[in-house]
Design a protein around this motif. Structure first.
Motif, PDB file in Angstrom:
ATOM      1  N   THR A  50       0.928  -1.389  -0.033  1.00 46.91           N
ATOM      2  CA  THR A  50      -0.102  -0.054   0.057  1.00 46.91           C
ATOM      3  C   THR A  50       0.800   1.308   0.051  1.00 46.91           C
ATOM      4  OG1 THR A  50      -1.823   1.034   1.151  1.00 46.91           O
ATOM      5  CG2 THR A  50      -0.240  -0.023   2.527  1.00 46.91           C
ATOM      6  N   GLY A  51       0.500   2.187  -0.814  1.00 45.11           N
ATOM      7  CA  GLY A  51       1.229   3.499  -0.983  1.00 45.11           C
ATOM      8  C   GLY A  51       2.365   3.570  -1.607  1.00 45.11           C
TER       9      GLY A  51
ATOM     10  N   PRO B 184     -17.521  -3.849  -5.763  1.00 50.12           N
ATOM     11  CA  PRO B 184     -17.937  -5.407  -5.310  1.00 50.12           C
ATOM     12  C   PRO B 184     -19.397  -5.143  -4.417  1.00 50.12           C
ATOM     13  CG  PRO B 184     -16.074  -4.354  -4.055  1.00 50.12           C
ATOM     14  CD  PRO B 184     -16.273  -3.472  -5.178  1.00 50.12           C
TER      15      PRO B 184
ATOM     16  N   PHE C 208     -21.977  -7.282  -1.866  1.00 53.56           N
ATOM     17  CA  PHE C 208     -21.877  -8.382  -0.863  1.00 53.56           C
ATOM     18  C   PHE C 208     -22.589  -9.557  -1.905  1.00 53.56           C
ATOM     19  CE2 PHE C 208     -21.641  -5.176   2.394  1.00 53.56           C
ATOM     20  CZ  PHE C 208     -20.616  -5.856   3.260  1.00 53.56           C
TER      21      PHE C 208
ATOM     22  N   GLU D 246       1.446  -6.440   3.702  1.00 57.96           N
ATOM     23  CA  GLU D 246       2.618  -5.885   4.224  1.00 57.96           C
ATOM     24  C   GLU D 246       3.623  -7.068   4.961  1.00 57.96           C
ATOM     25  OE1 GLU D 246       4.428  -2.109   5.563  1.00 57.96           O
ATOM     26  OE2 GLU D 246       2.908  -2.708   3.925  1.00 57.96           O
TER      27      GLU D 246
ATOM     28  N   PHE E  69       8.737   0.081  -1.280  1.00 59.39           N
ATOM     29  CA  PHE E  69       8.997   1.196  -0.361  1.00 59.39           C
ATOM     30  C   PHE E  69       9.760   0.567   1.072  1.00 59.39           C
ATOM     31  CE2 PHE E  69       6.526   4.350   2.248  1.00 59.39           C
ATOM     32  CZ  PHE E  69       6.819   5.553   1.705  1.00 59.39           C
TER      33      PHE E  69
ATOM     34  N   ARG F 149     -13.281  -6.854   3.454  1.00 56.58           N
ATOM     35  CA  ARG F 149     -12.659  -5.711   2.551  1.00 56.58           C
ATOM     36  C   ARG F 149     -13.877  -5.008   1.841  1.00 56.58           C
ATOM     37  NH1 ARG F 149      -7.369  -6.570  -0.829  1.00 56.58           N
ATOM     38  NH2 ARG F 149      -7.164  -4.559  -2.083  1.00 56.58           N
ATOM     39  N   VAL F 150     -15.020  -5.536   1.443  1.00 56.31           N
ATOM     40  CA  VAL F 150     -16.181  -4.985   0.931  1.00 56.31           C
ATOM     41  C   VAL F 150     -16.820  -3.910   2.069  1.00 56.31           C
ATOM     42  CG1 VAL F 150     -18.580  -5.238   0.060  1.00 56.31           C
ATOM     43  CG2 VAL F 150     -16.524  -6.709  -0.787  1.00 56.31           C
TER      44      VAL F 150
ATOM     45  N   ILE G 242     -14.757  -0.886   2.638  1.00 56.02           N
ATOM     46  CA  ILE G 242     -14.836  -0.020   1.328  1.00 56.02           C
ATOM     47  C   ILE G 242     -16.272   0.800   1.703  1.00 56.02           C
ATOM     48  CG2 ILE G 242     -15.344   0.136  -1.113  1.00 56.02           C
ATOM     49  CD1 ILE G 242     -13.433  -2.299  -1.510  1.00 56.02           C
TER      50      ILE G 242
ATOM     51  N   LEU H 205       0.728  -4.194   9.186  1.00 59.39           N
ATOM     52  CA  LEU H 205      -0.001  -2.658   9.473  1.00 59.39           C
ATOM     53  C   LEU H 205      -1.380  -2.974  10.214  1.00 59.39           C
ATOM     54  CD1 LEU H 205       0.830  -0.637   6.217  1.00 59.39           C
ATOM     55  CD2 LEU H 205       1.663  -0.274   8.296  1.00 59.39           C
TER      56      LEU H 205
ATOM     57  N   ILE I  52      -6.496  -5.702   6.017  1.00 58.14           N
ATOM     58  CA  ILE I  52      -7.220  -5.085   4.977  1.00 58.14           C
ATOM     59  C   ILE I  52      -7.497  -3.618   4.999  1.00 58.14           C
ATOM     60  CG2 ILE I  52      -9.646  -5.492   4.417  1.00 58.14           C
ATOM     61  CD1 ILE I  52      -9.679  -8.321   5.131  1.00 58.14           C
TER      62      ILE I  52
ATOM     63  N   GLU J 275      -5.702  -1.215   5.558  1.00 57.46           N
ATOM     64  CA  GLU J 275      -4.573  -0.497   4.987  1.00 57.46           C
ATOM     65  C   GLU J 275      -4.733  -0.373   3.574  1.00 57.46           C
ATOM     66  OE1 GLU J 275      -4.166  -3.445   6.739  1.00 57.46           O
ATOM     67  OE2 GLU J 275      -2.244  -4.372   5.893  1.00 57.46           O
ATOM     68  N   PHE J 276      -5.452  -1.238   2.794  1.00 55.66           N
ATOM     69  CA  PHE J 276      -5.506  -1.008   1.383  1.00 55.66           C
ATOM     70  C   PHE J 276      -6.751   0.164   1.138  1.00 55.66           C
ATOM     71  CE2 PHE J 276      -3.624  -5.113   1.553  1.00 55.66           C
ATOM     72  CZ  PHE J 276      -2.402  -4.788   0.932  1.00 55.66           C
TER      73      PHE J 276
ATOM     74  N   ILE K 217      -2.027   6.454   6.435  1.00 52.83           N
ATOM     75  CA  ILE K 217      -1.781   5.659   7.276  1.00 52.83           C
ATOM     76  C   ILE K 217      -0.651   6.101   8.261  1.00 52.83           C
ATOM     77  CG2 ILE K 217      -0.802   3.267   8.064  1.00 52.83           C
ATOM     78  CD1 ILE K 217      -1.809   2.286   5.214  1.00 52.83           C
TER      79      ILE K 217
ATOM     80  N   ARG L   5       3.212   6.199   6.620  1.00 54.34           N
ATOM     81  CA  ARG L   5       3.273   5.344   5.758  1.00 54.34           C
ATOM     82  C   ARG L   5       2.642   5.513   4.272  1.00 54.34           C
ATOM     83  NH1 ARG L   5       4.277   2.130   3.430  1.00 54.34           N
ATOM     84  NH2 ARG L   5       3.825   0.114   3.814  1.00 54.34           N
ATOM     85  N   LYS L   6       1.588   6.364   4.349  1.00 50.90           N
ATOM     86  CA  LYS L   6       0.864   6.592   2.911  1.00 50.90           C
ATOM     87  C   LYS L   6       0.155   7.875   3.257  1.00 50.90           C
ATOM     88  CE  LYS L   6      -3.013   3.892   1.670  1.00 50.90           C
ATOM     89  NZ  LYS L   6      -3.710   2.783   1.173  1.00 50.90           N
TER      90      LYS L   6
END
Lengths: 242, 242, 242, 242, 242, 242
Positions: A33-34, A95, A97, A178, A201, C153-154, C157, C183, C188, C190-191, C196, C215-216
């Motif tokens: 990430t990043g 996405p 559910f 990570e 990174f 993840r969903v 988001i 992280l 999950i 962190e994306f 961050i 970090r980001k």
């Protein structure tokens, strides 16, 4: 037989790979990430648009307006205007559910439909814009959706084969978890693509340092160095070490 | 009793193994993504074709035209023409989605059928072309298909026994997951084959370096060195260190 | 287009990130236990309150009175008084035992409801207080509640998209399991976030040392150094290394 | 009470263990793929045959003709002739696909039958040939067949107890998975046997080096050194370091 | 607002944490086996008893008489006499075998009952003795009992909240699995408590060395050094390094 | 209150632990395969027998005659004669295959019965011989039999409590899996016992070296050094380093 190449839009990178990404190939841009995956993807589409080659940006996780805002803030590139000029087209495949937790017998059929549907959406957008370049950001959430390793590998083979048949040059982004040294979360997509560019990174003493490495590129005599790079106002830029 | 040997087609390699791969043996070419497994496989078949020995290339993951294109781009070898001359034959055994998720009682029967069917296809192609050499690229997706470790080991024993009975000399490619030091993803095939050649892509300071090591070769007094190698226009080539 | 920034309230930190957190962004403050995540969160809300910007503190694990007591003991800041002045509002979303172990088909619907409900609670509090800043302490127990990686993840988001739509600038705290270099516990969140900031507590010989690293941070030319910091009576403070 | 010893047939090894393997004991020869386990096993049986002591070679994975061919190619020993002279007897216990996936209630009964049946086969061969030495190559596929750790341990105890009751001196081969430092794949057999000899293949700079270590030997004051060894035309040979 | 502190009873430790454990807080004493957790716990209760503050020792794993015997042997403290003087009270909550393996739907209800029941027992003992200090030795077996990570976290939050509501200052002991660098076996309790003191037993060359580190302590400006300590006849004692 | 001590029978060891193992305590002798656990156990019982204190040797994995043979071969001690003099008694509790795979609801009841039955057998043997010392070789197969971690911990607590109630001083042997730094395979027994003595077999350059460390011993001011030791004709012997 000379292979046609498409510029990556990253300053200094094309010359490390015989002129750019092979036409029709599928490239994985992978990193934690990043590390600049969206910046790389935008550079690839922008480089095309500047030459009049239209491109499609498929976003599977972030909001279209956030991506456009990020690109504008980083490089000053106005993707809204490019979209009006039909040089860029955004598709969102957010996405959702699943109606229920997917598993067992239906998974196979569902995955087939999912890949079929995704390929159809991409194909329509390509036809509409006569796109030469596409970005799929990111492949990771799709990998995550298909939990069975064998089915995931088959699905990835089918998806990339369809991209190649459409004649576009594709960039897929992937995320590296990570604290690992793998090339993708699922450990599958890296075997399927034609090329892999890894962004990193790396903590060096009291500081972090960005690097880019071409890990694989078919039909190409590519650089095997680990290149440091900067994110500048004018786009990504490799730092030459003399 | 002198063992008959088949040239690998890799410059400088045959002399590290008493002249080449033992006739009738099964060799695993294993490495991470982008280490040159397809290049090695092509060299093996091309070396045969140049002496009039025909060969079969079984592809389980990539498209036939992509493999031919890669070989042409790398080495200038025209496999289409060789195929017309009956010196090379391609078979595609593209993986398909199983009708349903395979598990439980039926798995055992299904795996038996799968191996039986695969062996039949290979046998037909061998008879048709009087092939002396075959490449199966890759064994990894087959390993992935058979999830139970015990069944996978039994299936691999049966498949390699059948290849030996057909009298051909076989090269299987396998993929090593990134960031591991294993010899295959499943940890099974390496115990079954007669020979193992491991390809590597090692980060050394700011650069990556390709290496090749003979990890095992039955009935052969083989080199135990880690050899650096190049992918040149004329094929793979070991670099001699004085 | 200049991006509006909100001060973090951490002395010396804003100047490492072009003036503060981008307005409307979602930031993850992540670290192992005892690294100062609550102290950071409080500083962020306190910095707003001092300028008349109200904020919401959502606690998912600790008792409201404990958090207020901790803040008072560390920095002398009286959050009770600020709450009376409508500059701070606390919401408790204590986790409860599910009626039964959640799994299978219902999980998808339940997770949707959970995120919907959580977003509603946050929105009401924002409307009531006209809040500009929110803290969600911690996101980890929510990640833990949703065991399926894809659904998690969903859900993440959807939750962060809703926070962005509400127009607030958000700080989520996350916990890093001891003895890992990840992280977040789930790998999950962190994306999904825009920024961050990682807090650390590193053993150095006979002593532990606190550090903070950006970090980001999207749309921001941020510091890439690992900054040591202190928890002082007046709040957190980066230590400048000349 | 002097313990009777059987020569291993490995030059220089017997003197590291008070004269050879204790009569009636069970020894595990363990190593990664290609480390010389079959060569060791053959040496043990050949040493017996040269003194008129007959032996049984039980192969569970490789074809009898391949093992004989390997031995002939390596050392020039003609096991076919020895078999005609009743000094060596080969038994093949090729693993088959179970009728269905074994699990649950029936596993316990099946494992009991499997061990009973295997012991019977070995006993018949011993009676027929009046064998003093047996080789079981390999124990690993049997370990793999019995997935439950507790049952596997019980099965291994019963099998080795039966071998001891038959009065033979046994050599079992085991495989160590690549990239691990364990003594067996299942982590069980090493606690059951009387002796362990570990073969290794260690990468040293640009080369691999073979070593042999006696890790355990009951009733024996054995060497605790890591001995390098060679596979020569005349058999295995320890290299003495002065 | 000055926070009231309770002496730990460990010589030299209170001055590393502004005078002692914050009143009403929950502290985890964690370490591998044999690092002195029971010695620490006893010191905490003994320090209270010497000032007339009664305490409760809840043992979940060891027998009451063994703990008392250990304390007497180490420090000469007679906990039997202190119990007669109502300054110490022991409660045994020996774990029992569940009527059946707990899982699925009932787990949630069972865990709720378990925590409710445990809290009731503790509350009764506190009321009976007017205890100011309690020791719960160990929390690890309770963590182990609740296998679901989410439920375990919720249960731990509820238990520690109840302890805080009872107004006592609590010390929980936890066990760190050998050969790890985590803070607890379950990885959960460390996020819930107010303070963590880690005991260690570090191999240094040919010797082991005991150390104590305050890893976290809310509302306290605590030492961040790794302190060596001794178990002396008069109790635990930090070793000052000049 | 002086604690009564029992000699370990290992030359030089008693003086490292205030005279020997505390009477009535439970000690774990743990180590990888081949580190001398049986030799230690035999020394403990032999030391007792030489003073007229009888002992019980419970073997759960090896055959009684093998253990006796090993002891005779190593040290010349005749345990058969000692058994006739009623100074030693052997019990074999050979593991059997469960009637079916144990799991689910019945496990709890079965484990209770198993521990109850084992304790009864031990108690009868103690009564019959008036034993003061017992060896249980090994606890590992019992740990392996009880797969659930919580139940295993409860069972181990109950078993060791029963041993303490019988008034004997106990030595349990445990096995450490190869290539780990843990104290037992299950990670449970080390928290339950009073004392732990760890045997090691450490590779040092081209050689292995035996060491012994007292990792924990309740009520004892024990050595914290890592002691090298030899297995001599006269028993185990610590090597003093000046």
């Amino acid at each position: 037989m000379e292979i046609e190449r498409l510029s990556t839009g990253v300053e200094g990178l094309d010359e490390k790979m015989e002129g750019g990404l092979p036409k029709g190939s599928v490239t994985l841009i992978t990193g934690k990430t990043g590390t600049g995956k969206t910046a790389f993807s935008a550079s690839f589409l922008y480089a095309g648009a500047m030459k009049g080659e239209s491109g499609v940006y498929i976003t599977a996780e972030e909001r279209e307006e956030d991506i456009k805002g990020d690109i504008k803030a980083m490089f000053g590139w106005d993707f809204d205007t490019l979209e009006k000029k039909k040089l860029i087209k955004f598709i969102t495949i957010k996405p959702v559910f699943p109606g229920k937790a997917i598993s067992g017998e239906e998974l196979s059929r569902l995955v087939k439909l999912y890949i079929f549907d995704l390929a159809n959406k991409i194909e329509s957008a390509i036809k509409e814009t006569k796109a030469k370049r596409i970005v799929l950001d990111s492949i990771s959430i799709i990998e995550m959706f298909i939990k069975d390793a064998y089915m995931c590998r088959v699905a990835m083979i089918q998806l990339t084969d369809k991209l190649r048949e459409m004649g576009v040059t594709s960039v897929l982004t992937g995320t590296i978890p990570e604290a690992t040294e793998v090339l993708s979360g699922g450990g599958i997509i890296e075997f399927i693509v034609d090329s892999i560019i890894k962004l990193d990174f790396v903590p060096v003493a009291e500081e972090f340092k960005r690097t880019m490495t071409i890990r694989k590129m078919r039909r190409t005599d590519h650089s095997i160095y680990i290149h440091p790079f900067d994110i500048t106002d004018a786009g990504l830029k490799l730092i030459e070490i003399k």
